[in-house]
Design a protein around this motif. Structure first.
Motif, PDB file in Angstrom:
ATOM      1  N   HIS A  33      35.052  54.127  47.276  1.00 46.69           N
ATOM      2  CA  HIS A  33      35.239  53.466  45.850  1.00 46.69           C
ATOM      3  C   HIS A  33      34.131  52.911  45.065  1.00 46.69           C
ATOM      4  CE1 HIS A  33      36.860  49.229  47.374  1.00 46.69           C
ATOM      5  NE2 HIS A  33      36.173  49.814  48.036  1.00 46.69           N
ATOM      6  N   HIS A  34      34.258  52.492  44.319  1.00 50.20           N
ATOM      7  CA  HIS A  34      33.631  51.647  43.072  1.00 50.20           C
ATOM      8  C   HIS A  34      32.156  49.989  44.345  1.00 50.20           C
ATOM      9  CE1 HIS A  34      36.759  49.289  42.662  1.00 50.20           C
ATOM     10  NE2 HIS A  34      36.256  48.173  42.790  1.00 50.20           N
ATOM     11  N   ARG A  35      33.240  49.945  45.061  1.00 51.18           N
ATOM     12  CA  ARG A  35      32.177  48.350  45.343  1.00 51.18           C
ATOM     13  C   ARG A  35      31.477  49.327  46.738  1.00 51.18           C
ATOM     14  NH1 ARG A  35      33.100  43.923  43.683  1.00 51.18           N
ATOM     15  NH2 ARG A  35      34.694  44.385  42.711  1.00 51.18           N
TER      16      ARG A  35
ATOM     17  N   GLY B  99      34.400  55.828  39.734  1.00 50.77           N
ATOM     18  CA  GLY B  99      34.756  54.620  38.773  1.00 50.77           C
ATOM     19  C   GLY B  99      36.253  54.916  38.192  1.00 50.77           C
TER      20      GLY B  99
ATOM     21  N   VAL C  55      39.993  53.742  39.470  1.00 49.56           N
ATOM     22  CA  VAL C  55      40.458  52.436  40.894  1.00 49.56           C
ATOM     23  C   VAL C  55      41.519  53.729  41.287  1.00 49.56           C
ATOM     24  CG1 VAL C  55      41.755  50.792  40.987  1.00 49.56           C
ATOM     25  CG2 VAL C  55      39.470  50.899  39.211  1.00 49.56           C
TER      26      VAL C  55
ATOM     27  N   GLY D 164      40.217  49.450  47.222  1.00 45.05           N
ATOM     28  CA  GLY D 164      40.679  47.822  47.127  1.00 45.05           C
ATOM     29  C   GLY D 164      42.263  47.820  46.914  1.00 45.05           C
ATOM     30  N   ASP D 165      42.703  46.403  47.049  1.00 47.79           N
ATOM     31  CA  ASP D 165      43.806  46.136  46.507  1.00 47.79           C
ATOM     32  C   ASP D 165      44.534  46.421  45.377  1.00 47.79           C
ATOM     33  OD1 ASP D 165      41.412  43.666  47.079  1.00 47.79           O
ATOM     34  OD2 ASP D 165      43.068  42.987  45.121  1.00 47.79           O
ATOM     35  N   GLY D 166      43.741  46.446  44.426  1.00 52.20           N
ATOM     36  CA  GLY D 166      43.805  46.439  43.365  1.00 52.20           C
ATOM     37  C   GLY D 166      44.466  47.722  43.239  1.00 52.20           C
ATOM     38  N   ALA D 167      43.862  49.080  43.384  1.00 57.09           N
ATOM     39  CA  ALA D 167      44.238  50.914  43.863  1.00 57.09           C
ATOM     40  C   ALA D 167      45.424  50.880  44.335  1.00 57.09           C
ATOM     41  CB  ALA D 167      42.972  50.979  44.316  1.00 57.09           C
TER      42      ALA D 167
ATOM     43  N   ASN E  33      40.124  42.417  49.164  1.00 59.28           N
ATOM     44  CA  ASN E  33      39.466  41.074  49.107  1.00 59.28           C
ATOM     45  C   ASN E  33      39.797  40.171  47.897  1.00 59.28           C
ATOM     46  OD1 ASN E  33      39.023  42.449  46.259  1.00 59.28           O
ATOM     47  ND2 ASN E  33      36.884  42.870  46.634  1.00 59.28           N
TER      48      ASN E  33
ATOM     49  N   TYR F 169      40.975  39.775  44.962  1.00 56.27           N
ATOM     50  CA  TYR F 169      41.349  40.572  43.414  1.00 56.27           C
ATOM     51  C   TYR F 169      41.184  41.828  43.384  1.00 56.27           C
ATOM     52  CZ  TYR F 169      41.056  35.322  43.587  1.00 56.27           C
ATOM     53  OH  TYR F 169      41.128  33.975  43.480  1.00 56.27           O
ATOM     54  N   GLY F 170      41.951  42.113  42.366  1.00 57.16           N
ATOM     55  CA  GLY F 170      41.525  43.235  40.874  1.00 57.16           C
ATOM     56  C   GLY F 170      40.956  42.994  40.474  1.00 57.16           C
ATOM     57  N   MET F 171      39.822  42.999  40.237  1.00 58.67           N
ATOM     58  CA  MET F 171      39.223  41.959  38.638  1.00 58.67           C
ATOM     59  C   MET F 171      39.090  41.361  38.835  1.00 58.67           C
ATOM     60  SD  MET F 171      39.118  44.288  35.512  1.00 58.67           S
ATOM     61  CE  MET F 171      37.849  45.749  35.589  1.00 58.67           C
TER      62      MET F 171
ATOM     63  N   HIS G 139      33.556  40.034  40.047  1.00 60.37           N
ATOM     64  CA  HIS G 139      34.015  41.642  40.003  1.00 60.37           C
ATOM     65  C   HIS G 139      32.942  42.798  39.549  1.00 60.37           C
ATOM     66  CE1 HIS G 139      36.078  44.965  39.466  1.00 60.37           C
ATOM     67  NE2 HIS G 139      35.769  45.096  38.583  1.00 60.37           N
TER      68      HIS G 139
HETATM   69  C1  LIG Z   1      41.971  54.097  36.345  1.00 64.28           C
HETATM   70  C2  LIG Z   1      41.454  52.361  35.785  1.00 64.28           C
HETATM   71  N1  LIG Z   1      41.920  51.340  36.008  1.00 64.28           N
HETATM   72  C3  LIG Z   1      41.084  50.422  35.177  1.00 64.28           C
HETATM   73  C4  LIG Z   1      39.918  49.990  35.904  1.00 64.28           C
HETATM   74  C5  LIG Z   1      39.377  49.351  35.499  1.00 64.28           C
HETATM   75  N2  LIG Z   1      38.479  47.919  36.641  1.00 64.28           N
HETATM   76  C6  LIG Z   1      37.916  48.574  37.371  1.00 64.28           C
HETATM   77  S1  LIG Z   1      37.794  47.914  38.809  1.00 64.28           S
HETATM   78  C7  LIG Z   1      39.428  47.159  38.573  1.00 64.28           C
HETATM   79  C8  LIG Z   1      39.318  46.193  39.518  1.00 64.28           C
HETATM   80  C9  LIG Z   1      39.814  47.284  41.163  1.00 64.28           C
HETATM   81  O1  LIG Z   1      40.381  45.905  42.019  1.00 64.28           O
HETATM   82  P1  LIG Z   1      40.227  47.035  43.359  1.00 64.28           P
HETATM   83  O2  LIG Z   1      41.492  47.927  43.905  1.00 64.28           O
HETATM   84  O3  LIG Z   1      41.111  45.810  44.389  1.00 64.28           O
HETATM   85  O4  LIG Z   1      38.899  46.922  43.770  1.00 64.28           O
HETATM   86  P2  LIG Z   1      37.650  46.076  43.753  1.00 64.28           P
HETATM   87  O5  LIG Z   1      37.195  46.372  42.680  1.00 64.28           O
HETATM   88  O6  LIG Z   1      38.235  44.465  44.069  1.00 64.28           O
HETATM   89  O7  LIG Z   1      36.665  46.238  45.361  1.00 64.28           O
HETATM   90  C10 LIG Z   1      39.593  47.811  37.241  1.00 64.28           C
HETATM   91  C11 LIG Z   1      40.801  47.366  37.517  1.00 64.28           C
HETATM   92  C12 LIG Z   1      39.376  51.385  35.665  1.00 64.28           C
HETATM   93  N3  LIG Z   1      38.107  51.766  36.628  1.00 64.28           N
HETATM   94  N4  LIG Z   1      40.353  52.122  36.922  1.00 64.28           N
END
Ligand SMILES: Cc1ncc(C[n+]2csc(CCOP(=O)(O)OP(=O)(O)O)c2C)c(N)n1
Ligand SMILES: [Mg+2]
Length: 337
Positions: A81-83, A131, A133, A161-164, A191, A193-195, A260
């Motif tokens: 994922h992005h991180r 990129g 989520v 991530g937790d947000g995903a 971690n 937080y999601g953002m 974030h």
């Molecule tokens: C579908 C989608 N929704 C929103 C975003 C904006 N966004 C990028 S990262 C993120 C938070 C993700 O949180 P988490 O999954 O917990 O990963 P972390 O950044 O904490 O590693 C958001 C809302 C995005 N890139 N894609």
């Protein structure tokens, strides 16, 4: 997953039960240090205007990436994922090519087209960061199905991530992966937080991993800042998956020190919270103390590793800086329609 009581066990007893060699332990330590140095340098380069776009740093989360990489095979497939810098480094990525990618250079992993968030390397079965989520989670079902149909021994690891985990695709993917008993390891890096949203305000019930029960998938919620816990949990999960029993979900509790992304001012959490994680739960510090206790590290060697890993990262920056920009005439290469 069976839960073992590790409290009474000393570090050395644990290491010998897990049959980890001194070399593996030291390698793991060096890789965690390399990831930390890489992230610190990436942050610096961004501040200097040398990296464009945005980036998501994983300092503080190193034990998840390294414990996981110790438990899987190098040819296992990986969806990130992005991180994801740490996971990529733990999978033996070349930091030179990563740094060049960050700086948009032609020598980068994706010829400078992807940047921090979109590194992929099909030659090492790193199928790419995303990129979007949760974007990689449904891909994992297709990859798992392909591996199963070809009767291959490799598995696919998907990190998110937790947000995903609050996205619909998470449930859709877990359902299909469980139904078809796909060789999939799902790793949720919680971690906190999601953002800017605390997971406690976003999830109806914690731990997140417990959701796996709805699909009959074994799950664990673990201390993601303890390298051996991560390793042992992932090792057991991988054994289950390779035996054809279907997917496993592991939620690793961890914490990110940086914001974030680069536009973050940390307004949603306190300085005290960040300091507490840094000072009392840091994965590298904890592992370092344990390795000193068993005589594998001492002050001199610790400093030497710090110097050596920094040198590797500085060399990567030099490589990236001296690399050519992509030729504008090639802008349409790799574009598919
Ligand atoms: C579908 C989608 N929704 C929103 C975003 C904006 N966004 C990028 S990262 C993120 C938070 C993700 O949180 P988490 O999954 O917990 O990963 P972390 O950044 O904490 O590693 C958001 C809302 C995005 N890139 N894609
Ligand atoms: Mg998160």
């Amino acid at each position: 997953m069976p839960k073992k009581n590790q409290k009474q066990e000393t570090f050395i007893e644990r290491v010998s039960r897990l049959k980890l060699s001194n070399e593996q332990l030291l390698d793991a330590y060096v890789t965690m240090c390399t990831i930390r140095q890489f992230e610190l340098m990436a942050d610096k380069l961004y501040a200097m205007g040398k990296v464009h776009g945005t980036m998501h740093l994983s300092a503080g989360q190193e034990a998840v990436a390294v414990g996981l990489s110790l438990a899987v095979r190098k040819d296992d497939y990986f969806i990130n994922h992005h991180r994801g810098h740490g996971h990529f480094i733990a999978k033996d990525a070349e930091v030179n090519l990563m740094m060049a990618e960050f700086m948009g250079k032609d020598t980068g992993y994706c010829r400078g087209r992807g940047g921090s968030m979109h590194i992929a390397d099909f030659t090492s079965n790193s199928l790419g960061a995303n990129g979007i989520v949760g974007g990689g989670i449904p891909h994992s079902v297709g990859v798992g199905l392909a591996l199963q149909m070809q009767r291959r021994q490799e598995i696919v690891i998907t990190v998110f991530g937790d947000g995903a985990s609050n996205e619909g695709v998470f449930h859709e993917a877990l359902n299909m992966a469980a139904l078809w008993k796909l060789p999939n390891l799902y790793v949720c890096e919680n971690n906190k937080y999601g953002m800017s949203m605390d997971i406690a305000n976003a999830a109806a019930k914690l731990p997140i991993a417990q959701r796996a029960e709805g699909y009959g998938i074994p799950w664990s919620y673990i201390d993601g800042n303890d390298l051996l816990t991560v390793y042992e949990t992932m090792r057991d999960a991988v054994a289950h998956i390779r035996s054809g029993e279907g997917p496993v979900l592991v939620e690793a509790q961890t914490y990110r020190y940086f914001g974030h992304s680069k536009s973050d001012r940390n307004l949603y959490r306190t300085k005290e919270e960040i300091e507490d994680w840094r000072n009392t739960k840091d994965p590298i510090q904890r592992f370092r103390v344990e390795l000193v206790e068993i005589g594998l590290l001492n002050e001199a060697r610790i400093e030497e590793i710090d110097r050596e890993t920094l040198k590797v990262i500085e060399a990567a920056v030099a490589f990236a800086e001296s690399s050519p920009e992509p030729d504008p005439a090639t802008v349409m290469e790799f574009v598919y329609a």
